[in-house]
Design a protein around this motif. Structure first.
Motif, PDB file in Angstrom:
ATOM      1  N   THR A 178       0.867  -1.175   0.000  1.00  0.00           N
ATOM      2  CA  THR A 178       0.000   0.000   0.000  1.00  0.00           C
ATOM      3  C   THR A 178       0.904   1.225   0.000  1.00  0.00           C
ATOM      4  O   THR A 178       1.769   1.362   0.871  1.00  0.00           O
ATOM      5  CB  THR A 178      -0.894   0.037   1.259  1.00  0.00           C
ATOM      6  N   LEU A 179       0.714   2.083  -0.999  1.00  0.00           N
ATOM      7  CA  LEU A 179       1.519   3.306  -1.108  1.00  0.00           C
ATOM      8  C   LEU A 179       0.645   4.490  -0.726  1.00  0.00           C
ATOM      9  O   LEU A 179      -0.419   4.697  -1.321  1.00  0.00           O
ATOM     10  CB  LEU A 179       2.029   3.456  -2.552  1.00  0.00           C
ATOM     11  N   VAL A 180       1.066   5.240   0.289  1.00  0.00           N
ATOM     12  CA  VAL A 180       0.273   6.366   0.779  1.00  0.00           C
ATOM     13  C   VAL A 180       1.003   7.671   0.467  1.00  0.00           C
ATOM     14  O   VAL A 180       2.115   7.899   0.967  1.00  0.00           O
ATOM     15  CB  VAL A 180       0.041   6.262   2.307  1.00  0.00           C
ATOM     16  N   TYR A 181       0.374   8.494  -0.381  1.00  0.00           N
ATOM     17  CA  TYR A 181       0.916   9.827  -0.634  1.00  0.00           C
ATOM     18  C   TYR A 181       0.220  10.801   0.301  1.00  0.00           C
ATOM     19  O   TYR A 181      -0.995  11.016   0.185  1.00  0.00           O
ATOM     20  CB  TYR A 181       0.652  10.254  -2.083  1.00  0.00           C
ATOM     21  N   CYS A 182       0.968  11.370   1.238  1.00  0.00           N
ATOM     22  CA  CYS A 182       0.358  12.362   2.123  1.00  0.00           C
ATOM     23  C   CYS A 182       0.194  13.663   1.358  1.00  0.00           C
ATOM     24  O   CYS A 182       1.039  14.049   0.557  1.00  0.00           O
ATOM     25  CB  CYS A 182       1.202  12.557   3.374  1.00  0.00           C
ATOM     26  N   PHE A 183      -0.915  14.322   1.642  1.00  0.00           N
ATOM     27  CA  PHE A 183      -1.399  15.409   0.804  1.00  0.00           C
ATOM     28  C   PHE A 183      -1.906  16.507   1.740  1.00  0.00           C
ATOM     29  O   PHE A 183      -2.187  16.254   2.915  1.00  0.00           O
ATOM     30  CB  PHE A 183      -2.541  14.820  -0.048  1.00  0.00           C
ATOM     31  N   ILE A 239      -3.030   5.366  -1.839  1.00  0.00           N
ATOM     32  CA  ILE A 239      -3.965   6.188  -1.068  1.00  0.00           C
ATOM     33  C   ILE A 239      -3.433   7.605  -1.017  1.00  0.00           C
ATOM     34  O   ILE A 239      -2.238   7.829  -0.790  1.00  0.00           O
ATOM     35  CB  ILE A 239      -4.138   5.615   0.357  1.00  0.00           C
ATOM     36  N   ILE A 240      -4.326   8.565  -1.269  1.00  0.00           N
ATOM     37  CA  ILE A 240      -3.973   9.986  -1.149  1.00  0.00           C
ATOM     38  C   ILE A 240      -4.748  10.521   0.039  1.00  0.00           C
ATOM     39  O   ILE A 240      -5.977  10.473   0.064  1.00  0.00           O
ATOM     40  CB  ILE A 240      -4.304  10.742  -2.450  1.00  0.00           C
ATOM     41  N   THR A 241      -4.024  10.983   1.064  1.00  0.00           N
ATOM     42  CA  THR A 241      -4.697  11.370   2.312  1.00  0.00           C
ATOM     43  C   THR A 241      -3.857  12.388   3.080  1.00  0.00           C
ATOM     44  O   THR A 241      -2.735  12.705   2.683  1.00  0.00           O
ATOM     45  CB  THR A 241      -4.967  10.112   3.176  1.00  0.00           C
ATOM     46  N   LEU A 242      -4.407  12.881   4.178  1.00  0.00           N
ATOM     47  CA  LEU A 242      -3.657  13.773   5.065  1.00  0.00           C
ATOM     48  C   LEU A 242      -2.588  12.993   5.817  1.00  0.00           C
ATOM     49  O   LEU A 242      -2.817  11.842   6.204  1.00  0.00           O
ATOM     50  CB  LEU A 242      -4.601  14.396   6.102  1.00  0.00           C
ATOM     51  N   ALA A 243      -1.465  13.640   6.104  1.00  0.00           N
ATOM     52  CA  ALA A 243      -0.424  12.988   6.909  1.00  0.00           C
ATOM     53  C   ALA A 243      -0.977  12.606   8.279  1.00  0.00           C
ATOM     54  O   ALA A 243      -0.591  11.585   8.860  1.00  0.00           O
ATOM     55  CB  ALA A 243       0.774  13.921   7.073  1.00  0.00           C
ATOM     56  N   SER A 244      -1.905  13.402   8.786  1.00  0.00           N
ATOM     57  CA  SER A 244      -2.475  13.137  10.117  1.00  0.00           C
ATOM     58  C   SER A 244      -3.469  11.988  10.097  1.00  0.00           C
ATOM     59  O   SER A 244      -3.971  11.579  11.135  1.00  0.00           O
ATOM     60  CB  SER A 244      -3.151  14.395  10.651  1.00  0.00           C
ATOM     61  N   ALA A 245      -3.765  11.444   8.879  1.00  0.00           N
ATOM     62  CA  ALA A 245      -4.795  10.415   8.763  1.00  0.00           C
ATOM     63  C   ALA A 245      -4.246   9.078   8.270  1.00  0.00           C
ATOM     64  O   ALA A 245      -5.022   8.200   7.887  1.00  0.00           O
ATOM     65  CB  ALA A 245      -5.896  10.901   7.822  1.00  0.00           C
ATOM     66  N   ILE A 246      -2.934   8.905   8.357  1.00  0.00           N
ATOM     67  CA  ILE A 246      -2.366   7.676   7.775  1.00  0.00           C
ATOM     68  C   ILE A 246      -2.775   6.415   8.535  1.00  0.00           C
ATOM     69  O   ILE A 246      -2.694   5.320   8.001  1.00  0.00           O
ATOM     70  CB  ILE A 246      -0.814   7.721   7.651  1.00  0.00           C
ATOM     71  N   GLN A 248      -5.831   6.039   9.664  1.00  0.00           N
ATOM     72  CA  GLN A 248      -7.275   5.921   9.545  1.00  0.00           C
ATOM     73  C   GLN A 248      -7.654   5.377   8.171  1.00  0.00           C
ATOM     74  O   GLN A 248      -6.883   5.437   7.240  1.00  0.00           O
ATOM     75  CB  GLN A 248      -7.934   7.299   9.734  1.00  0.00           C
ATOM     76  N   ASP A 249      -8.847   4.857   8.096  1.00  0.00           N
ATOM     77  CA  ASP A 249      -9.383   4.413   6.817  1.00  0.00           C
ATOM     78  C   ASP A 249      -9.985   5.648   6.152  1.00  0.00           C
ATOM     79  O   ASP A 249     -11.181   5.911   6.259  1.00  0.00           O
ATOM     80  CB  ASP A 249     -10.439   3.334   7.087  1.00  0.00           C
ATOM     81  N   ALA A 250      -9.134   6.438   5.530  1.00  0.00           N
ATOM     82  CA  ALA A 250      -9.566   7.748   5.031  1.00  0.00           C
ATOM     83  C   ALA A 250      -8.861   8.043   3.715  1.00  0.00           C
ATOM     84  O   ALA A 250      -7.990   7.291   3.284  1.00  0.00           O
ATOM     85  CB  ALA A 250      -9.231   8.830   6.054  1.00  0.00           C
ATOM     86  N   GLY A 251      -9.256   9.151   3.086  1.00  0.00           N
ATOM     87  CA  GLY A 251      -8.609   9.575   1.865  1.00  0.00           C
ATOM     88  C   GLY A 251      -9.191   8.917   0.629  1.00  0.00           C
ATOM     89  O   GLY A 251     -10.243   8.270   0.677  1.00  0.00           O
ATOM     90  N   THR A 252      -8.483   9.106  -0.468  1.00  0.00           N
ATOM     91  CA  THR A 252      -8.898   8.553  -1.757  1.00  0.00           C
ATOM     92  C   THR A 252      -8.046   7.331  -2.065  1.00  0.00           C
ATOM     93  O   THR A 252      -6.817   7.404  -2.007  1.00  0.00           O
ATOM     94  CB  THR A 252      -8.703   9.601  -2.871  1.00  0.00           C
ATOM     95  N   VAL A 253      -8.719   6.228  -2.381  1.00  0.00           N
ATOM     96  CA  VAL A 253      -8.007   5.001  -2.752  1.00  0.00           C
ATOM     97  C   VAL A 253      -7.979   4.876  -4.268  1.00  0.00           C
ATOM     98  O   VAL A 253      -9.028   4.955  -4.912  1.00  0.00           O
ATOM     99  CB  VAL A 253      -8.684   3.750  -2.146  1.00  0.00           C
ATOM    100  N   ILE A 254      -6.774   4.706  -4.806  1.00  0.00           N
ATOM    101  CA  ILE A 254      -6.624   4.502  -6.250  1.00  0.00           C
ATOM    102  C   ILE A 254      -6.329   3.023  -6.464  1.00  0.00           C
ATOM    103  O   ILE A 254      -5.365   2.485  -5.923  1.00  0.00           O
ATOM    104  CB  ILE A 254      -5.483   5.374  -6.822  1.00  0.00           C
ATOM    105  N   LYS A 255      -7.203   2.363  -7.210  1.00  0.00           N
ATOM    106  CA  LYS A 255      -6.972   0.941  -7.466  1.00  0.00           C
ATOM    107  C   LYS A 255      -7.496   0.555  -8.835  1.00  0.00           C
ATOM    108  O   LYS A 255      -8.193   1.322  -9.485  1.00  0.00           O
ATOM    109  CB  LYS A 255      -7.593   0.102  -6.357  1.00  0.00           C
ATOM    110  N   LYS A 256      -7.105  -0.626  -9.253  1.00  0.00           N
ATOM    111  CA  LYS A 256      -7.517  -1.116 -10.567  1.00  0.00           C
ATOM    112  C   LYS A 256      -9.031  -1.236 -10.660  1.00  0.00           C
ATOM    113  O   LYS A 256      -9.670  -1.712  -9.734  1.00  0.00           O
ATOM    114  CB  LYS A 256      -6.899  -2.493 -10.800  1.00  0.00           C
TER     115      LYS A 256
END
Lengths: 256, 256
Positions: A178-183, A239-246, A248-256
């Motif tokens: 799982t790759l999380v880009y904090c935004f 996943i694109i989400t806030l750094a403070s939310a890594i 949590q089950d939050a943000g936008t999930v990019i998947k196939k």
């Protein structure tokens, strides 16, 4: 396959004591195998200015002359990286700071000069996934600075998003990544003026539709293209989400 | 026990392209397990001056205030360390740059204030010899910067000779350790005015005799006392020699 979470945080988060400390808490609390990639551009720009070196950016990328290369090697590989590593050690995480030169984990090639001479900027050629996996299996947590090397003795400046993406792709052969880009926002927004209008999931079909509709535009398009490229290369989800939310089950999930 | 060579080089050697390149050639050619400890004081003083920070030295040690700590973290942990690591990788040596924070290899305590407040300077408390040995057995070559951490999230400035000595002592439990202090002379000289008057071997008895005779004096006395302390703690031998002579049977050997 075992799970691995790769977190990419920008300079803003790691360069201020309060947000850095919150990040270290959140990152420490993440269960399972993990890896952190950080930026540090603001500190680099600040140090460069103090040294009378003008920071020149083209398309959001830093033109890296010989003096600027020294600055980013000091700031990314020294100041920012070691503060994170020491902070994680204090929280019981056995972190190790790495540039691409360390253990030869990322070899790059100096970007060829076309319209723009970016100087000492490296385009990633090879990520040593086996070496990183070996560390990770020893419960060591790599903390990667946005620097690579060319295998000929030279350090090169490399974008942190690229480091995170290429590392995720290389490790996807060995882990369920799982790759999380904090935004700076809670995720990809349906309405730029409404911070709560997070799009929960984007698939390639939805992406094309949102681009046509103008919901997704500007700098968000290459960011999502890069995310899909990672997913296509085997990364389970981005996943694109806030750094403070890594955590949590939050943000936008990019998947196939 | 397997042999391990620990080389300590000062800033002067690693901060100039010509001498650095010669060192990298010589160090690469050393057979067997090895570890490099480097300084970088000249570059730190230079950067500090460029930033308008005055470098204040007491008894040859740098007073390290908060701004100076940033400077040494950047210079030692970033610029100098990564240039050496990239240079070794180019010569086929699988180097990894480490501060004491990385993998928690050296934990220190901020030096108590007595007559002098040295600021953010660390006195070594614990060297994680097992962790270093694990890397070494994987044919990884540690390149250690003169920085430690306090386990509470803070980096601390620590003398490179001390890093080398304490690391050698910790690893002496696991390897047959030769510790080489690179020096600006061919070794300990019998006659300060004759560069070829190298004393080949110094034992504790000879040391006492030379001190009484005035052959060994000044700053050489604590240097040799530290060397004997390492030998007493199990280091097989300490060699004082030129950086350009680390592959040769040269210099002064300190042994029991």
């Amino acid at each position: 396959m075992e799970k691995l979470t790769i977190i990419k945080v920008g300079g803003k988060i790691v360069e201020e004591a309060d947000t850095l400390n919150q990040l270290l808490d959140n990152f420490s609390a993440l269960p399972g195998y993990k890896l952190l990639v950080h930026g540090g551009g603001r500190s680099a720009t600040k140090l460069a200015a103090q040294l009378g070196i003008e920071s020149q950016m083209v398309n959001g990328r830093r033109i890296t002359d010989a003096e600027t290369l020294k600055v980013v090697t000091m700031v990314y590989g020294g100041l920012v990286n070691k503060n994170i590593v020491a902070g994680l050690q204090a929280k019981g995480v056995n972190a190790i700071g790495l540039t691409g030169a360390d253990l030869n984990v990322i070899r790059s090639v100096k970007r060829p000069v076309k319209d723009v001479d970016y100087g000492f900027v490296g385009d990633v050629e090879a990520v040593n996934g086996e070496m990183l996996a070996s560390l990770i299996h020893q419960n060591i947590v790599p903390v990667m600075a946005p620097l690579t090397h060319d295998g000929k003795g030279n350090m090169l400046n490399t974008n942190a998003d690229t480091i995170a993406g290429e590392t995720a792709k290389a490790l996807a052969k060995l882990f369920d990544v799982t790759l999380v880009y904090c935004f700076e926002k809670k995720g990809v927004l349906r309405d730029a003026d409404d911070d709560d209008s997070v799009i929960p999931v984007i698939t390639p079909e939805l992406f094309r539709q949102y681009v046509v509709e103008g919901v997704i535009q500007g700098g968000m398009i290459p960011k999502l293209e890069n995310s899909f490229s990672a997913v296509e290369a085997g990364v389970s989800r981005v996943i694109i989400t806030l750094a403070s939310a890594i955590n949590q089950d939050a943000g936008t999930v990019i998947k196939k």
